[in-house]
Motif scaffolding. Structure first.
Motif: not given
Length: 284
Positions: A69-75, A121-124, A127-137
């Motif tokens: 569900m991620g974090n901090g993405k929902l209103t 993704t997560k807030s940065a 803006t937003y950035e990838s959470v799993f930076k080294n992963a192929l999706i």
């Protein structure tokens, strides 16, 4: 965390969050007196649904099935409407296993609805950035196309913040793709046009991740499709095909959404022969 070893594959369920959705929506045209015998509901007619990614470890590589569900993405409105009681704590789950998000090699996305993709993704800063930076999706081409160009119905679940930061990491496929020896992603459609399932076979050991074609153990009936499905008739046909296949191979079925079972193994007639229950606790 619950684990399950199936052949070369070790599966570990992480904490990706929980929400409560309308039971009628989750069981479509099935009358409540029928589905209510299979899955508990509260006084608001809501059922508890996990959004727990599965860490899949095969041959020294770390794969992740879905992202939580991620974090901090929902209103506040979305949290209320989607009945979200808990967001993801993937970092904590991985830390307990001695790894981090940077150690995830591959992410397998059956589809990209918000409750599966928010954890990517997560807030940065602003803006937003990838959470799993080294992963192929991996995701189907059809799903990736709709994610970036949603229609009037799907715009509520395909969000730009969930795809733009990770677009350079995405690899798509058409009908099916072999991820590693014994593990395939297969495009089914149904729940969404680009929905896929996962199939793993290692000798006599088989497991199938049906994702939202069979989101919980209570959806075993081939005719029980979600009101959320874009193409419910396709869901029914694909479920029939892959349930028959799984029964013949005495396959394990794994769950992302089920609040009561992590996995169930069925025999040739669809009878339950083994199971992994989820450890339960009460929400305040």
């Amino acid at each position: 965390m619950e684990t399950l070893q199936i052949g070369r594959a070790k599966l570990t369920w992480l904490n990706g969050g929980v929400n409560f959705l309308d039971g009628g929506a989750m069981f479509g045209v099935v009358p409540k007196p029928l589905w209510g015998k299979k899955y508990p509901y509260n006084d608001k007619n809501q059922i508890e649904l996990r959004t727990d990614p599965i860490l899949l470890q095969i041959d020294g590589k770390n794969y992740l099935i879905e992202s939580g569900m991620g974090n901090g993405k929902l209103t506040d409105k979305q949290i209320r409407n989607f009945g979200v009681k808990e967001e993801s704590s993937i970092d904590k789950s991985l830390s307990e296993l001695g790894i981090t998000t940077d150690d995830i090699d591959v992410i397998l996305m059956t589809h990209l609805h918000f409750d599966h993709a928010c954890g990517l993704t997560k807030s940065a800063d602003s803006t937003y950035e990838s959470v799993f930076k080294n992963a192929l999706i991996y995701v189907s081409q059809v799903e990736w196309n709709e994610m970036r160009n949603p229609n009037i119905r799907s715009a509520n679940t395909y969000w730009e913040v969930n795809w733009k930061p990770i677009q350079e990491q995405v690899e798509t496929f058409e009908d099916e793709i072999t991820i590693t020896d014994g593990l395939k992603m297969v495009h089914t459609g149904g729940h969404s046009d680009g929905h896929s399932i996962l199939l793993f076979q290692d000798g006599d050991n088989t497991w199938i991740h049906m994702a939202d074609i069979m989101p919980t153990h209570a959806h075993q009936n081939k005719l029980w499709a979600l009101a959320y499905d874009d193409y419910p008739v396709t869901s029914v046909h694909e479920k029939e095909k892959w349930m028959n296949y799984g029964y013949q191979h005495r396959a394990w079925y794994t769950f992302y959404h089920d609040a009561y079972y992590r996995a169930i193994k069925f025999d040739e007639s669809g009878g339950r022969i083994d199971e992994v229950e989820r450890k339960r606790y009460e929400y305040e």
